[in-house]
Design a protein around this motif. Structure first.
Motif, PDB file in Angstrom:
ATOM      1  N   UNK A  93       0.804  -1.210   0.000  1.00 48.80           N
ATOM      2  CA  UNK A  93       0.000   0.000   0.000  1.00 48.80           C
ATOM      3  C   UNK A  93       0.841   1.265   0.000  1.00 48.80           C
ATOM      4  N   UNK A  94       0.147   2.396   0.025  1.00 46.26           N
ATOM      5  CA  UNK A  94       0.810   3.702   0.065  1.00 46.26           C
ATOM      6  C   UNK A  94       0.951   4.159   1.508  1.00 46.26           C
ATOM      7  N   UNK A  95       2.079   4.779   1.821  1.00 45.42           N
ATOM      8  CA  UNK A  95       2.299   5.292   3.172  1.00 45.42           C
ATOM      9  C   UNK A  95       1.364   6.474   3.418  1.00 45.42           C
ATOM     10  N   UNK A  96       0.594   6.404   4.495  1.00 45.28           N
ATOM     11  CA  UNK A  96      -0.363   7.465   4.809  1.00 45.28           C
ATOM     12  C   UNK A  96       0.025   8.247   6.061  1.00 45.28           C
ATOM     13  N   UNK A  97       0.992   7.718   6.823  1.00 41.50           N
ATOM     14  CA  UNK A  97       1.424   8.429   8.026  1.00 41.50           C
ATOM     15  C   UNK A  97       2.797   7.938   8.447  1.00 41.50           C
ATOM     16  N   UNK A  98       3.648   8.870   8.838  1.00 41.31           N
ATOM     17  CA  UNK A  98       4.979   8.542   9.331  1.00 41.31           C
ATOM     18  C   UNK A  98       5.166   9.147  10.714  1.00 41.31           C
ATOM     19  N   UNK A  99       5.670   8.337  11.652  1.00 42.48           N
ATOM     20  CA  UNK A  99       5.891   8.798  13.019  1.00 42.48           C
ATOM     21  C   UNK A  99       7.242   8.307  13.523  1.00 42.48           C
ATOM     22  N   UNK A 100       7.756   9.008  14.526  1.00 43.56           N
ATOM     23  CA  UNK A 100       9.040   8.643  15.098  1.00 43.56           C
ATOM     24  C   UNK A 100       8.926   7.357  15.905  1.00 43.56           C
ATOM     25  N   UNK A 101       9.951   6.513  15.771  1.00 43.33           N
ATOM     26  CA  UNK A 101      10.000   5.269  16.546  1.00 43.33           C
ATOM     27  C   UNK A 101      11.353   5.074  17.233  1.00 43.33           C
ATOM     28  N   UNK A 197       3.435  -1.458   9.807  1.00 38.88           N
ATOM     29  CA  UNK A 197       2.805  -2.235   8.738  1.00 38.88           C
ATOM     30  C   UNK A 197       3.639  -3.473   8.452  1.00 38.88           C
ATOM     31  N   UNK A 198       3.016  -4.459   7.820  1.00 39.12           N
ATOM     32  CA  UNK A 198       3.661  -5.737   7.502  1.00 39.12           C
ATOM     33  C   UNK A 198       4.551  -5.581   6.271  1.00 39.12           C
ATOM     34  N   UNK A 199       5.775  -6.091   6.361  1.00 42.00           N
ATOM     35  CA  UNK A 199       6.663  -6.101   5.197  1.00 42.00           C
ATOM     36  C   UNK A 199       6.935  -7.520   4.699  1.00 42.00           C
ATOM     37  N   UNK A 200       6.707  -8.505   5.550  1.00 38.68           N
ATOM     38  CA  UNK A 200       6.858  -9.910   5.139  1.00 38.68           C
ATOM     39  C   UNK A 200       5.933 -10.767   5.988  1.00 38.68           C
ATOM     40  N   UNK A 201       5.232 -11.695   5.330  1.00 38.05           N
ATOM     41  CA  UNK A 201       4.308 -12.574   6.051  1.00 38.05           C
ATOM     42  C   UNK A 201       4.388 -13.970   5.450  1.00 38.05           C
ATOM     43  N   UNK A 202       4.563 -14.955   6.314  1.00 39.32           N
ATOM     44  CA  UNK A 202       4.663 -16.345   5.866  1.00 39.32           C
ATOM     45  C   UNK A 202       3.873 -17.234   6.811  1.00 39.32           C
ATOM     46  N   UNK A 203       2.913 -17.980   6.255  1.00 40.81           N
ATOM     47  CA  UNK A 203       2.152 -18.928   7.076  1.00 40.81           C
ATOM     48  C   UNK A 203       2.979 -20.196   7.234  1.00 40.81           C
TER      49      UNK A 203
END
Length: 302
Positions: A93-101, A197-203
């Motif tokens: 998806x498109x980035x809709x919000x960026x925050x400090x982590x 957000x998820x960058x990699x997902x494996x069942x």
């Protein structure tokens, strides 16, 4: 391969596919169906194109038990990016919000993540296959339409912390049916105050099945021979995917009755589903025991 019947082969059972990233569940299903030249096929427990891993493909009569497989718990490996929220909950998806982590330490992140273990409520994402008035939510989302979704209970049985570095959090998660990992990661990000957000997902697990028991499509292609025998050897019996259901062996008369939709009397009591075997000990469907000791047919291979 020799294809005598233009409609396909009458083969029954389940292929444990390790779906590749970038392939939709339906596209993976169609590839397997064509490879096995099966008359009928269906999948259970769909995976997003972003996700890889276990996707059971039901062939022939096995499609009739797909609904029962959906009840099973599942396990996932997930990598998530902190500090960014996207409109889909994943990296497609498109980035809709960026925050400090950067101010977060490892202990805070781990404690926040594991706080979701147990019974929780989730609001299904707009980018999902759930339907509203007959329309999949993801189609409405692509049109810029957002509809109210009711929260629903799910269970996070286990969460194992695997590591955190440069804003990337890695976890292993075992959860109940209906759990959206994208939503879980988004909720963890919200609780941390930075988004995620998820960058990699494996069942990696499906009921009692482990990823090591699966086959890549390329592996299956390599096994395909003219007589199909080597390929067919990789088909799992339908009943093997239902280990938690009790076996009930019927007499010939009982088998005939239940195949005609009639209740049969047994010494079983209580409300629970069972696997039904005929007088030849061949699996032929799912029944449901009643409090009065009868079994009624639920889904039969006839």
């Amino acid at each position: 391969m020799s294809r005598r019947n233009p409609k396909g082969r009458d083969i029954n059972g389940i292929v444990l596919l390790d779906k590749d990233v970038g392939l939709s569940s339906n596209a993976a299903l169609q590839k397997v169906k064509r490879l096995f030249f099966a008359k009928k096929a269906g999948h259970t427990g769909a995976l997003d194109p972003l996700a890889s891993g276990i996707l059971p493909i039901c062939l022939g009569q096995a499609t009739k038990i797909a609904q029962f497989l959906l009840e099973n718990d599942k396990s996932y490996f997930v990598r998530s990016k902190l500090g960014q929220m996207t409109d889909t909950g994943d990296c497609e998806g498109s980035i809709i919000k960026t925050q400090s982590f950067e101010h977060l330490n490892e202990r805070e992140i781990v404690n926040t993540a594991i706080s979701f273990i147990g019974d929780i409520l989730q609001i299904p994402p707009m980018y999902s296959a759930l339907k509203r008035d007959g329309h999949p939510l993801y189609k409405l989302a692509r049109q810029g339409v957002e509809v109210k979704r009711e929260s629903r209970p799910v269970t996070i049985h286990k969460m194992t912390y695997l590591g955190y570095a440069n804003g990337i959090l890695s976890l292993e998660i075992t959860c109940s049916k209906g759990t959206y990992i994208r939503t879980l990661i988004e909720d963890i990000g919200k609780k941390l105050g930075c988004g995620a957000h998820v960058v990699e997902l494996r069942r990696t697990g499906f009921a009692h099945i482990d990823i090591s028991q699966t086959f890549k499509f390329s592996d299956l292609e390599a096994l395909a021979l003219d007589n199909y025998q080597t390929l067919d050897d990789k088909i799992l019996a339908s009943e093997a995917m239902l280990p938690n259901l009790e076996n009930v062996y019927l007499s010939e008369a009982q088998s005939v009755n239940i195949k005609f939709g009639r209740e049969i009397q047994t010494d079983k009591q209580g409300l629970f589903k069972v696997k039904l075997f005929d007088e030849k000990k061949q699996f032929f469907g799912i029944g449901e025991c009643q409090e009065n000791g009868t079994i009624v047919p639920k889904r039969l291979f006839i």
